[in-house]
Structure formats: structure tokens, C-alpha cells
Scaffold this motif. Structure first.
Motif, PDB file in Angstrom:
ATOM      1  N   PHE A  18       0.835  -1.200   0.000  1.00  0.00           N
ATOM      2  CA  PHE A  18       0.000   0.000   0.000  1.00  0.00           C
ATOM      3  C   PHE A  18       0.875   1.257   0.000  1.00  0.00           C
ATOM      4  O   PHE A  18       0.649   2.197  -0.764  1.00  0.00           O
ATOM      5  N   LEU A  19       1.864   1.291   0.879  1.00  0.00           N
ATOM      6  CA  LEU A  19       2.718   2.471   0.971  1.00  0.00           C
ATOM      7  C   LEU A  19       3.527   2.676  -0.306  1.00  0.00           C
ATOM      8  O   LEU A  19       3.736   3.814  -0.750  1.00  0.00           O
ATOM      9  N   ARG A  20       3.967   1.599  -0.898  1.00  0.00           N
ATOM     10  CA  ARG A  20       4.776   1.708  -2.114  1.00  0.00           C
ATOM     11  C   ARG A  20       3.941   2.224  -3.294  1.00  0.00           C
ATOM     12  O   ARG A  20       4.432   3.026  -4.105  1.00  0.00           O
ATOM     13  N   LEU A  21       2.682   1.775  -3.374  1.00  0.00           N
ATOM     14  CA  LEU A  21       1.851   2.137  -4.518  1.00  0.00           C
ATOM     15  C   LEU A  21       1.091   3.444  -4.321  1.00  0.00           C
ATOM     16  O   LEU A  21       0.824   4.161  -5.279  1.00  0.00           O
ATOM     17  N   GLY A  22       0.700   3.737  -3.091  1.00  0.00           N
ATOM     18  CA  GLY A  22      -0.097   4.926  -2.839  1.00  0.00           C
ATOM     19  C   GLY A  22      -1.591   4.634  -2.868  1.00  0.00           C
ATOM     20  O   GLY A  22      -2.019   3.491  -3.085  1.00  0.00           O
ATOM     21  N   PRO A  23      -2.424   5.667  -2.674  1.00  0.00           N
ATOM     22  CA  PRO A  23      -3.857   5.463  -2.442  1.00  0.00           C
ATOM     23  C   PRO A  23      -4.736   5.302  -3.670  1.00  0.00           C
ATOM     24  O   PRO A  23      -5.908   4.956  -3.532  1.00  0.00           O
ATOM     25  N   ASP A  24      -4.217   5.559  -4.853  1.00  0.00           N
ATOM     26  CA  ASP A  24      -5.089   5.674  -6.021  1.00  0.00           C
ATOM     27  C   ASP A  24      -4.885   4.595  -7.070  1.00  0.00           C
ATOM     28  O   ASP A  24      -5.328   4.738  -8.206  1.00  0.00           O
ATOM     29  N   ASP A  36      -9.686   2.464  -1.035  1.00  0.00           N
ATOM     30  CA  ASP A  36     -10.961   1.822  -0.710  1.00  0.00           C
ATOM     31  C   ASP A  36     -10.744   0.465  -0.038  1.00  0.00           C
ATOM     32  O   ASP A  36     -11.429   0.129   0.940  1.00  0.00           O
ATOM     33  N   LEU A  37      -9.815  -0.322  -0.579  1.00  0.00           N
ATOM     34  CA  LEU A  37      -9.557  -1.636  -0.012  1.00  0.00           C
ATOM     35  C   LEU A  37      -8.983  -1.511   1.396  1.00  0.00           C
ATOM     36  O   LEU A  37      -9.351  -2.274   2.301  1.00  0.00           O
ATOM     37  N   LEU A  38      -8.105  -0.562   1.587  1.00  0.00           N
ATOM     38  CA  LEU A  38      -7.553  -0.325   2.921  1.00  0.00           C
ATOM     39  C   LEU A  38      -8.658   0.034   3.900  1.00  0.00           C
ATOM     40  O   LEU A  38      -8.706  -0.490   5.029  1.00  0.00           O
ATOM     41  N   ALA A  39      -9.572   0.896   3.493  1.00  0.00           N
ATOM     42  CA  ALA A  39     -10.686   1.280   4.369  1.00  0.00           C
ATOM     43  C   ALA A  39     -11.574   0.082   4.679  1.00  0.00           C
ATOM     44  O   ALA A  39     -12.089  -0.054   5.801  1.00  0.00           O
ATOM     45  N   HIS A  40     -11.775  -0.789   3.717  1.00  0.00           N
ATOM     46  CA  HIS A  40     -12.553  -2.015   3.941  1.00  0.00           C
ATOM     47  C   HIS A  40     -11.922  -2.869   5.027  1.00  0.00           C
ATOM     48  O   HIS A  40     -12.608  -3.363   5.930  1.00  0.00           O
ATOM     49  N   LEU A  41     -10.615  -3.057   4.959  1.00  0.00           N
ATOM     50  CA  LEU A  41      -9.932  -3.914   5.930  1.00  0.00           C
ATOM     51  C   LEU A  41     -10.000  -3.315   7.340  1.00  0.00           C
ATOM     52  O   LEU A  41     -10.150  -4.054   8.323  1.00  0.00           O
ATOM     53  N   ILE A  70     -13.994   6.374   6.697  1.00  0.00           N
ATOM     54  CA  ILE A  70     -12.624   5.953   7.035  1.00  0.00           C
ATOM     55  C   ILE A  70     -11.673   6.268   5.892  1.00  0.00           C
ATOM     56  O   ILE A  70     -10.546   6.727   6.106  1.00  0.00           O
ATOM     57  N   ALA A  71     -12.122   6.060   4.670  1.00  0.00           N
ATOM     58  CA  ALA A  71     -11.253   6.252   3.499  1.00  0.00           C
ATOM     59  C   ALA A  71     -10.795   7.699   3.352  1.00  0.00           C
ATOM     60  O   ALA A  71      -9.773   7.955   2.700  1.00  0.00           O
ATOM     61  N   ARG A  72     -11.509   8.639   3.952  1.00  0.00           N
ATOM     62  CA  ARG A  72     -11.110  10.043   3.837  1.00  0.00           C
ATOM     63  C   ARG A  72      -9.936  10.404   4.749  1.00  0.00           C
ATOM     64  O   ARG A  72      -9.399  11.508   4.682  1.00  0.00           O
ATOM     65  N   GLY A  73      -9.517   9.480   5.591  1.00  0.00           N
ATOM     66  CA  GLY A  73      -8.406   9.742   6.488  1.00  0.00           C
ATOM     67  C   GLY A  73      -7.071   9.772   5.768  1.00  0.00           C
ATOM     68  O   GLY A  73      -6.956   9.459   4.577  1.00  0.00           O
ATOM     69  N   ASP A  74      -6.037  10.180   6.482  1.00  0.00           N
ATOM     70  CA  ASP A  74      -4.691  10.220   5.930  1.00  0.00           C
ATOM     71  C   ASP A  74      -4.248   8.798   5.572  1.00  0.00           C
ATOM     72  O   ASP A  74      -4.295   7.892   6.406  1.00  0.00           O
ATOM     73  N   LEU A  78      -3.681   5.486   7.952  1.00  0.00           N
ATOM     74  CA  LEU A  78      -4.548   4.320   7.804  1.00  0.00           C
ATOM     75  C   LEU A  78      -3.720   3.046   7.604  1.00  0.00           C
ATOM     76  O   LEU A  78      -4.059   1.988   8.141  1.00  0.00           O
ATOM     77  N   VAL A  79      -2.646   3.151   6.841  1.00  0.00           N
ATOM     78  CA  VAL A  79      -1.778   1.988   6.672  1.00  0.00           C
ATOM     79  C   VAL A  79      -1.186   1.581   8.016  1.00  0.00           C
ATOM     80  O   VAL A  79      -1.098   0.386   8.343  1.00  0.00           O
ATOM     81  N   GLY A  80      -0.795   2.558   8.822  1.00  0.00           N
ATOM     82  CA  GLY A  80      -0.280   2.251  10.155  1.00  0.00           C
ATOM     83  C   GLY A  80      -1.307   1.557  11.016  1.00  0.00           C
ATOM     84  O   GLY A  80      -0.977   0.639  11.789  1.00  0.00           O
ATOM     85  N   THR A  81      -2.558   1.976  10.915  1.00  0.00           N
ATOM     86  CA  THR A  81      -3.638   1.337  11.667  1.00  0.00           C
ATOM     87  C   THR A  81      -3.790  -0.117  11.245  1.00  0.00           C
ATOM     88  O   THR A  81      -3.923  -1.011  12.089  1.00  0.00           O
ATOM     89  N   LEU A  82      -3.782  -0.352   9.944  1.00  0.00           N
ATOM     90  CA  LEU A  82      -3.885  -1.735   9.464  1.00  0.00           C
ATOM     91  C   LEU A  82      -2.711  -2.565   9.947  1.00  0.00           C
ATOM     92  O   LEU A  82      -2.884  -3.705  10.410  1.00  0.00           O
ATOM     93  N   ARG A  83      -1.524  -2.012   9.857  1.00  0.00           N
ATOM     94  CA  ARG A  83      -0.321  -2.742  10.224  1.00  0.00           C
ATOM     95  C   ARG A  83      -0.349  -3.161  11.699  1.00  0.00           C
ATOM     96  O   ARG A  83       0.183  -4.217  12.063  1.00  0.00           O
ATOM     97  N   SER A  84      -0.976  -2.355  12.551  1.00  0.00           N
ATOM     98  CA  SER A  84      -0.988  -2.632  13.991  1.00  0.00           C
ATOM     99  C   SER A  84      -1.885  -3.804  14.367  1.00  0.00           C
ATOM    100  O   SER A  84      -1.827  -4.290  15.491  1.00  0.00           O
ATOM    101  N   GLY A  85      -2.747  -4.245  13.451  1.00  0.00           N
ATOM    102  CA  GLY A  85      -3.604  -5.399  13.722  1.00  0.00           C
ATOM    103  C   GLY A  85      -4.895  -5.010  14.411  1.00  0.00           C
ATOM    104  O   GLY A  85      -5.109  -3.848  14.770  1.00  0.00           O
ATOM    105  N   PRO A  86      -5.776  -5.970  14.619  1.00  0.00           N
ATOM    106  CA  PRO A  86      -7.053  -5.673  15.257  1.00  0.00           C
ATOM    107  C   PRO A  86      -6.854  -5.311  16.730  1.00  0.00           C
ATOM    108  O   PRO A  86      -5.971  -5.852  17.390  1.00  0.00           O
TER     109      PRO A  86
END
Length: 210
Positions: A18-24, A36-41, A70-74, A78-86
Motif C-alpha cells: 500500500f505504501l509503495r503504490l499509494g492510495p489511487d 478503498d480496499l484499505l478502508a474495507h480492511l 474511514i477512506a477520507r483519512g490520511d 490508515l496503513v499504520g492502523t492496518l499494520r498494527s492489527g485488530p
């Protein structure tokens, strides 16, 4: 490696991608971008009020609203949130459900990888493929349930899951990850079908996945 360790590795690698490719960037999830996929997860793990709408259509409008918010966030945050786990209070933090994350994160990792030009399957991994093969049998019974002919999923070593009974048989051969992706409704996978041509065409055209 345990299921939790494999799921965590897929999560980590997806976060890096995600970080390598960016949000779009595009994904294989319909019209979803990487954002969108990041926000889904994140919705799945951190919004128990909205997560049921992922699978239950009457609840989908609330899920879509929450996911869009959620998708409107930085993106980096958001990637950091995903990385931290549930979080500890999420049902998905419970050990019995960690095996589900193997399928979830493998499929979505590939949704991002294979939406990019020049993709190729990752090399086999014994521990990962062992977990994915278990998922293939479970998901396959759901994904091919509408097939008018029998469907068997076969690994290159000959091990099989007979996931649908019926007249005649179509055999799909591939590595566990490729068979899982096909069962999850993805066409960007490497599987080799065998059977009567009309039966093969029918199975390959099924509305697969959940």
C-alpha cells in the motif's frame, strides 16, 4: 509457521505494498482503489457495528457509509492502523479466528499485486500453502455450489478437494493459492481446467465467491 504468523506476514507485506503504490491504484475488488480496499480492511477489524454489512446486503448501506468515512483519512496513518492489527476488543483478535485472516489477507494482497501490470504468482511456500489448502476446501463448497456439474480442486501433487457433486466432473488444478483465488471469484489466477469443453466453460463462468 502458525496461521496467525502467516496472516501477520500477509498483513505486513500488504501494508508495505500500500505504501509503495499509494492510495489511487486499482485493485481486483470491483472499482475499489487501494484506498478503498484499505478502508474495507479497517472497517472489518475496527467497526463491529458496520462489519456485518460486508456479508449481509440489507446492512450494506451503513457499511459503505462507514467505509467511505474511514477512506477520507490520511493514507499513511490508515496503513499504520492496518499494520498494527485488530484491537484487543475486536472479535477478529480472537485466536480461533486468526485462520480466517490467512485467507482474507492473502486474497487482498493478491488483489493489489495482480491489478498491477506484469504480475506473476508468488513461489510456493509450504507453511502458507498448507493453511490456504484448508481454506480451499471450505470456500470451494460455497463458491461452486451453483455448478450444474461436479467440481474437483486438485493440487499439482494430486491431493484433491471434491467441492461439488453432480454429473460429469470438471477438475481445476493449481497451487493452493491459485485455487483459492479462483474460488474467491478472481480470474487473475493460474488454474488448469479439465473436462468436457462445455462443462469447463460453465464452471469458469460461474458467479463464484461469497
Amino acid at each position: 509457521m502458525s496461521a496467525a504468523q502467516i496472516a501477520d506476514a500477509e498483513r505486513r507485506d500488504l501494508a508495505d505494498l500500500f505504501l509503495r503504490l499509494g492510495p489511487d491504484e486499482p485493485t481486483l475488488c470491483g472499482g475499489w482503489t487501494t484506498r478503498d480496499l484499505l478502508a474495507h480492511l479497517i472497517t472489518r477489524e475496527r467497526r463491529p457495528d458496520a462489519a456485518p454489512g460486508i456479508l449481509i446486503p440489507p446492512l450494506a448501506s451503513w457499511t459503505e457509509h462507514v467505509q467511505a468515512s474511514i477512506a477520507r483519512g490520511d493514507f499513511g496513518e490508515l496503513v499504520g492502523t492496518l499494520r498494527s492489527g485488530p484491537p484487543f476488543w475486536s472479535p477478529l483478535a480472537l485466536p480461533p479466528l486468526r485462520a480466517v485472516d490467512v485467507q482474507e489477507f492473502f486474497v487482498h494482497h493478491e488483489d493489489v499485486r495482480r491489478a498491477q501490470a506484469g504480475w506473476s504468482p508468488r513461489p510456493p511456500d509450504e507453511a502458507r500453502d498448507r493453511q490456504l489448502w484448508r481454506m480451499v476446501g471450505l470456500l470451494g463448497r460455497l463458491s461452486y455450489r451453483s455448478s450444474p456439474v461436479a467440481v474437483t480442486l486438485r493440487r499439482p501433487d494430486g491431493e484433491e478437494h471434491a467441492v461439488r457433486s453432480g454429473p460429469r466432473t470438471v477438475i481445476l488444478t493449481g497451487e493452493p493459492g491459485e485455487l483459492l483465488l479462483h474460488a474467491a471469484g478472481r480470474d487473475e489466477c493460474v488454474v488448469h481446467p479439465e473436462g468436457e469443453p462445455a462443462d469447463v466453460a460453465t464452471v469458469m463462468a460461474l458467479d463464484r465467491g461469497l
